[in-house]
Design a protein around this motif. Structure first.
Motif, PDB file in Angstrom:
ATOM      1  N   SER A 277     -37.076  -0.071   1.623  1.00 20.60           N
ATOM      2  CA  SER A 277     -36.627  -0.969   2.684  1.00 20.60           C
ATOM      3  C   SER A 277     -35.712  -2.056   2.138  1.00 20.60           C
ATOM      4  CB  SER A 277     -37.818  -1.600   3.382  1.00 20.60           C
ATOM      5  OG  SER A 277     -38.438  -2.515   2.494  1.00 20.60           O
TER       6      SER A 277
ATOM      7  N   ALA B 248     -32.216  -1.885   4.268  1.00 17.68           N
ATOM      8  CA  ALA B 248     -32.660  -1.295   5.526  1.00 17.68           C
ATOM      9  C   ALA B 248     -31.512  -0.791   6.390  1.00 17.68           C
ATOM     10  CB  ALA B 248     -33.480  -2.329   6.306  1.00 17.68           C
TER      11      ALA B 248
ATOM     12  N   ARG C 283     -38.455  -1.712  12.211  1.00 12.10           N
ATOM     13  CA  ARG C 283     -38.329  -0.867  11.019  1.00 12.10           C
ATOM     14  C   ARG C 283     -39.592  -0.943  10.171  1.00 12.10           C
ATOM     15  NH1 ARG C 283     -32.488   0.018  10.088  1.00 12.10           N
ATOM     16  NH2 ARG C 283     -31.476  -1.006  11.820  1.00 12.10           N
ATOM     17  N   HIS C 284     -40.106  -2.160   9.996  1.00 13.08           N
ATOM     18  CA  HIS C 284     -41.301  -2.333   9.167  1.00 13.08           C
ATOM     19  C   HIS C 284     -42.513  -1.660   9.812  1.00 13.08           C
ATOM     20  CE1 HIS C 284     -39.340  -6.162   7.332  1.00 13.08           C
ATOM     21  NE2 HIS C 284     -38.773  -5.039   6.946  1.00 13.08           N
TER      22      HIS C 284
ATOM     23  N   SER D 203     -31.772  -6.765   2.165  1.00 13.25           N
ATOM     24  CA  SER D 203     -31.015  -5.933   3.097  1.00 13.25           C
ATOM     25  C   SER D 203     -29.821  -6.669   3.671  1.00 13.25           C
ATOM     26  CB  SER D 203     -31.889  -5.487   4.262  1.00 13.25           C
ATOM     27  OG  SER D 203     -32.896  -4.647   3.812  1.00 13.25           O
TER      28      SER D 203
ATOM     29  N   PHE E 220     -41.757  -5.305   2.188  1.00 16.48           N
ATOM     30  CA  PHE E 220     -40.966  -5.421   3.418  1.00 16.48           C
ATOM     31  C   PHE E 220     -40.331  -6.799   3.522  1.00 16.48           C
ATOM     32  CE2 PHE E 220     -43.622  -1.984   5.692  1.00 16.48           C
ATOM     33  CZ  PHE E 220     -42.731  -1.021   5.276  1.00 16.48           C
TER      34      PHE E 220
ATOM     35  N   GLY F  97     -42.293   1.998   9.321  1.00 12.45           N
ATOM     36  CA  GLY F  97     -42.632   2.297   7.929  1.00 12.45           C
ATOM     37  C   GLY F  97     -44.132   2.218   7.705  1.00 12.45           C
TER      38      GLY F  97
END
Lengths: 521, 258
Positions: free
Chosen positions: A347, A350, A378-379, A429, A422, A382
């Motif tokens: 990540s 990302a 997104r987290h 990111s 994360f 995941g």
């Protein structure tokens, strides 16, 4: 000769053209140069140090080294690093070049570059290592050159003959994932060594014997033996290189006239709506659904996840070796943390896989909050995959090592590490975004010229995670198991703060972020 | 009536090269506007800056009277975008792409599903709705991109080369949808270098050349009695009559000399 010069100049032009006007690319190229030069020097030194080893061991080691170059050249360009992404034969097919000239030109272009030069230097180290006397050097120089040529020609042959398959999407997807098998394969000797084949010298000689009559084996033996045998081996090797070259020319002329095989498009199943059932309707659910689809369908995601799992499995297999008493009671915690770390590291960039499609988010996001929601989605996606994996990992290592009491701490520690990853990833990111190319080489870090940036990003992510992990590690070193119970909350805090910071920084520099992940690949 | 789009002195430089050199673009609300210009005139750069995908080096832009960089929430809710190239989320199916887009903008899922179904139907994509976008053809991609841009019912639609590489049937579908859209009082701005198409569709034209707006206004005014193609060539200075001297070899065959 003019063809050789022409193509060498073309390749140098292309390399230089790639660097124009972009400081980051220049930096990346310089980094590549430094790394290549360093590796070349180190390799040359190591090879020449073999001089000090007993003759037969040196010869076997040189054989192994040559063979690994040979197979490395065949496989690596398929998977990674874009060693020669500048010259696609299809681009030259409209020029009135005979296939022979084209082959000479492509060969020249392939050997013009940083990595081929580095390979040549390291291969040259074998001259110092095993050649004996002026006669040995006289045979050795052509042996080294032929070994190098065989590497390049075999590499071209493999890429060209697979190019048909590589042009279809399915072929590329498949290749990307099959690359994992190679990673496993590369670990095999390591595991074997660990598993009690305790005589490395015997193993070495056995492997060298297997490789005796392959092109690299011939080259290595010609170098070590010298004399008439060496000459005969050289002649055989030269013949092999010519045959490989001829096969390559054939493959090339076929590849140039074979059309793109069309892709049979299959339908995907309509979403099962599981996410929709548990999450409130809105942007968060949208991102989670999309991200889960990507984890399932995008080869870059598949490879990322699968390699994280495979590396962790190999590690746990090695560490929790029952033959050595099964490891200490801390083993389960260490393993699950490493697994979480491997997953979380993905990540760190990302937006890289979204790449050029990120504009779709950019035109919808009107505030920091929107970007924060995106990261949270997104987290969450995941976590939905990673949390069960970490749990399984903790349970199995706990049982295998014979410390079932450590299962729960290992599980919670792993979750905590995931959160920390994360959190740090959200920041890297947006600070150090780079394009992840959508090609067959799913292992590639970045678009041409962004390699240095990818390296910096990974470095930054690792440093950040190490910093945030320090309190946990310190607690464990002091023998305080209860820190594992705190870990998930600590991880959640890190995720929330990191995500807030990432959204704040990222929203302000959205256009730059967009530009960084939309580089041509 | 306010203008749908108004920019003041937009500037964008790439290193020493000036891509857009002070553009004052005006598009009245409710018009079907064409942004025309030769390759490299700065059309894409201008559109990217108005849609907040690229930060300008100078000047500012307003959409429906809202400042693009100071009031992003209001602007982004009002615009729909189809950028150049075919950049979409490749690993989603067409339907999933529309659902993602709608839900990302906070539209309730039931509404998104209904709108997506209708859009897919109008765009003639129902049969391909559950195939991955990565396997779509150029025309299909443009259509799904337009559907995604229309989904949240924007008041201003920005399209960069929407008809490039699109077959006549798909192009016809696209124009039908766009005509309906402007008939309801919304604004369409699209860039193109196909003059016939612009002449047929647009009621407002802005001509760009070398980073500047060289003419702007209602179609009839810009055209001034000529065909739009001729007017365009006159404006950007593309008449080639004095360049023919250097090409005497072109078309000559060796056997003619014998």
């Amino acid at each position: 000769m003019s063809t050789v010069l022409l193509f060498a100049r073309l390749k140098v032009r292309l390399l230089a053209g790639n660097l124009r006007g972009d400081a980051q690319r220049k930096l990346g190229f310089v980094l590549t140069l430094v790394i290549a030069a360093g590796l070349a020097a180190l390799g040359f030194l190591l090879m020449s140090l073999l001089r000090l080893a007993p003759g037969d061991i040196a010869a076997s080691l040189v054989t192994l080294a040559f063979a690994s170059f040979f197979f490395g050249w065949m496989i690596v360009p398929l998977l990674a690093f874009g060693l020669d992404d500048t010259l696609d034969p299809a681009k030259l097919s409209l020029f009135p070049l005979r296939t022979g000239r084209l082959a000479v030109g492509m060969f020249t272009a392939s050997v013009t570059g940083v990595w081929p030069l580095a390979t040549l230097v390291v291969t040259g180290g074998a001259l110092v290592a095993v050649a004996s006397g002026p006669g040995g050097v006289l045979i050795g120089v052509p042996a080294v050159l032929l070994q190098f040529a065989s590497c390049v020609v075999a590499s071209r042959l493999v890429t060209t003959s697979l190019s048909g398959a590589l042009r279809t999407r399915r072929g590329r997807d498949l290749l990307a994932v099959s690359a994992l098998a190679l990673v496993l394969l590369a670990q095999l000797p390591n595991l074997l060594m660990n598993r009690g084949f305790s005589d490395p010298t015997a193993l070495l000689h056995q492997m060298a014997a297997v490789l005796r009559w392959t092109p690299p084996g011939l080259a290595a033996h010609a170098l070590a033996d010298g004399g008439l045998t060496g000459l005969a081996e050289l002649a055989l090797l030269a013949l092999l290189v010519v045959v490989l070259g001829w096969l390559w020319v054939k493959a090339l002329s076929r590849a140039l006239v074979t059309p793109d095989s069309s892709t049979q498009a299959a339908s995907v199943r309509r979403g099962s709506g599981l996410v929709g059932r548990f999450l409130p309707d809105g942007p968060l659910a949208a991102v989670v659904t999309k991200e889960l689809a990507y984890i399932r369908r995008d080869p870059r995601f598949r490879v990322g996840w699968a390699s994280a799992i495979v590396v962790t499995l190999i590690l746990s297999f090695t560490v929790s070796d029952p033959g050595r008493g099964g490891g200490g009671q801390w083993t389960p915690i260490v393993i699950s943390c490493v697994g979480a770390l491997m997953i979380a590291l993905q990540s760190g960039n990302a937006f890289g896989i979204d790449g050029r499609s990120l504009w779709m988010n950019a035109v919808a996001f009107g505030s920091e909050r929107d970007l924060s929601t995106d990261l949270a989605g997104r987290h969450l996606a995941g976590t939905l995959v990673a949390a069960p994996l970490i749990t399984v990992l903790a349970v199995t290592t706990g049982l295998l090592t014979g410390h079932p009491t450590m299962i729960l701490p290992a599980m919670t520690a792993g979750w905590g590490v995931l959160g920390i990853g994360f959190g740090v990833g959200s920041v890297t990111s947006v600070i150090l975004p780079y394009t992840v190319p959508d090609r067959m080489n799913a292992f590639t870090g970045a678009a041409p010229g962004q390699g240095g940036l990818a390296f910096l990003s990974a470095l930054g992510a690792s440093a950040g995670m190490a910093l945030l992990l320090a309190p946990l590690v310190a607690g464990l070193l002091l023998g305080l198991v209860w820190v594992c119970a705190v870990a998930p909350f600590y991880g959640l805090l890190a995720e929330v703060l990191g995500r807030r910071l990432g959204a704040k920084l990222g929203f302000a520099r959205m256009p730059d972020l967009l530009a960084a992940v939309s580089k041509p690949t | 009536m306010t203008d749908a789009v108004r920019t003041h002195g937009l500037v964008k430089r790439y290193g020493s090269q000036v891509a857009v050199a002070g553009v004052d673009l005006v598009v009245p609300a409710g018009s079907f506007a064409g942004l025309v210009g030769p390759n490299g005139a700065g059309k894409t750069t201008t559109l990217s800056m108005i849609t907040a995908l690229l930060r300008p080096d100078g000047g500012h832009a307003e959409v429906d009277g809202f400042h693009v960089w100071r009031d992003p929430v209001a602007v982004k809710a009002r615009i729909g975008v189809l950028p150049e190239g075919l950049r979409l989320f490749e690993r989603l199916s067409g339907r999933e792409l529309l659902l993602y887009n709608g839900m990302l903008r906070g539209i309730p899922k039931a509404d998104v599903e209904q709108r997506a179904g209708e859009l897919l139907d109008v765009m003639d994509l129902t049969g391909a709705a559950d195939k991955l976008v990565v396997d779509y053809s150029t025309g299909m991609r443009k259509k799904i991109g337009l559907a995604a841009a229309l989904l949240h019912n924007p008041s201003v639609l920005f399209l960069d080369e929407p008809f490039e590489g699109v077959d006549p049937v798909s192009a016809n579908t696209l124009t039908e949808v766009l005509r309906r859209f402007t008939a309801s009082g919304s604004t369409v701005i699209f860039s193109s270098h196909v003059m016939d198409l612009v002449e047929r569709l647009c009621d407002w034209v802005s001509v760009m050349s070398a980073g500047h707006i060289v003419a702007q206004g209602p179609l009839a005014e810009v055209r001034g009695g000529r065909s739009l193609n001729q007017a365009f060539l006159d404006l950007v200075g593309g008449t080639p009559h004095d360049r023919e001297a250097g090409l005497s070899w072109l078309g000559a065959r060796p056997e003619d000399a014998r």
